[in-house]
Scaffold this active site. Structure first.
Site: not given
Ligand SMILES: Cc1ncc(COP(=O)(O)O)c(C=O)c1O
Length: 416
Positions: A132, A209, A212, A235, A374
């Site tokens: 992401h 990260d 998900q 999430k 993203c």
């Molecule tokens: C794999 C992953 N990393 C990071 C993020 C970013 O999360 P946040 O916008 O809550 O900081 C997302 C959000 O869709 C994501 O799916």
């Protein structure tokens, strides 16, 4: 009124969804609202909404600084949330839990607090091709500041990243390996423990990260043997504006603060300051107090439902969706692995633009996502500018999946 989830019995999405008032709606002229955009953000049960409302009504005050009853109540609840998060991620030390505003903030904190001091020209930051933007851009920024370079571990044709390929990319210049536990596009579930083991053998910092992963599968930072793990409250049924950064104590304790301000100091003089202890050192300013209380309620809720059961349920939904789409929709192509995937399915359909499909589905009451999610570099690698995505959670039913697949079939027939 919220039901008492503690009296819950076997897994049933129909039962759980009664706790989510937002799902009980009809939109666009009596279409049932079908929410299949859970990878972007989930909905909240009454238990979370009520816990936050009760805090604002009865116990709210700023934390860690008041000599009065309300502040004590609030501080107690805020720290109880930290302890609950510690249990949730599998550590017995709540000081390893830093509250952030989300996954993005957690990764930026690591990139800045660690990277600014540690990275030198010639050092390598290793990421993967399925990240992401939140796990790419902060590292690109740090590379630009320090002279380090960013490299990417390739994904194969199935959307998998193999440990041998990671091993081949790690070298004596690699300082950090930051990767997603689960891809928000491909649904790939990475072998996190293997990745961490390979990195540790080379003394490379690991940043996972888990945006998900944390909402959908049991999480244990000790079993992973990860150095740092970031995820978001919104999430996993919790509020927006709060996230978690887990960090190994010795690491966090050795880092300088990232943001400066109230709460993060031990002492301030006209000439300078001495930083406070962790985790306060990384929580400058008034923290997301009521959001932490809501996150605590969300974690309690997930505990009762059971993350293993949620994982199984979502896998059943995603398998069913993919099976039917493959059978019934001419020109359907799934992105990512066919099996052993998370409850996320991104796809393209010949001669149908993802945006057009999303609009048609929305008219049937179905919330999906269209775009690059993203993950522009990953889409570029796949030769796409956009894809469609559905993502499931504990409250989605097989009936909703069937309704969605039927709607895709009807939309495709109209759009071609
Ligand atoms: C794999 C992953 N990393 C990071 C993020 C970013 O999360 P946040 O916008 O809550 O900081 C997302 C959000 O869709 C994501 O799916």
């Amino acid at each position: 009124m919220a039901t008492d989830v503690r009296q819950a019995v076997p897994f049933s999405p129909e039962k759980w969804r009664r706790d989510f008032p937002i799902l009980d709606q009809q939109i666009h002229r009596q279409r049932p609202l079908v929410f299949l955009d859970n990878a972007a953000s989930t909905q909240r049960p009454n238990q979370v909404i009520d816990s936050m409302s009760a805090a604002y009504r009865q116990t709210y005050a700023n934390v860690h600084r008041g000599n009065h009853w309300l502040s004590e109540q609030s501080t107690f609840q805020f720290e109880a949330a930290r302890a609950a998060v510690a249990r949730f991620v599998g550590t017995d030390n709540p000081r390893e839990i830093v509250f952030t505003s989300g996954t993005t903030a957690g990764i930026n904190l690591v990139a800045r607090a660690w990277g600014e001091v540690q990275l030198r020209p010639g050092d390598e930051i290793l990421l993967t091709e399925l990240e992401h933007h939140s796990n790419i851009v902060p590292w690109q920024q740090m590379a630009a500041r320090t002279g380090a370079t960013v490299r990417f571990v390739p994904v194969d044709q199935q959307g998998l990243i193999h440990p041998e390929v990671v091993a081949a990319q790690l070298n004596e210049r690699t300082r950090v390996f930051a990767f997603a536990a689960v891809s928000n596009v491909l649904g790939t579930v990475n072998p996190v423990s293997d990745f961490c083991r390979l990195a540790r053998a080379r003394n490379v910092l690991t940043v996972v990260d888990a945006a998900q992963h944390a909402p959908h599968e049991p999480l244990n930072v000790r079993q992973w043997d990860a150095d740092l793990v970031a995820f978001s409250g919104h999430k996993l049924l919790g509020p927006t504006g709060i996230g978690v950064l887990y960090g190994r104590f010795e690491l966090l304790d050795s880092w300088p603060p990232f943001l400066g301000g109230g709460s993060m100091i031990d002492r301030v003089t006209w000439d300078g300051f001495t930083p406070g202890e962790i985790p306060a050192r990384f929580e400058a300013g008034t923290p997301p107090i009521v959001e932490a209380i809501g996150l605590h309620a969300a974690i309690d809720y997930l505990d009762v439902v059971g993350l293993e059961a949620i994982q199984q349920h979502e896998r059943q939904l995603v398998e069913h969706a993919i099976f039917r789409l493959e059978q019934e929709v001419d020109g359907f192509r799934l992105l990512g692995p066919r099996h052993d995937r998370a409850g996320i399915a991104s796809f393209v359909i010949d001669r149908v633009h993802p945006q057009d499909l999303a609009i048609k589905l929305d008219l049937q009451g179905i919330a999906t996502r269209a775009g690059h999610h993203c993950a522009m570099p990953l889409h570029e690698k796949l030769g796409l500018s956009a894809s469609s995505r559905v993502s499931f959670y504990l409250y989605n039913t097989l009936g909703e999946v069937d309704y969605f697949v039927d709607a895709v079939g009807a939309a495709v027939a109209k759009l071609r």
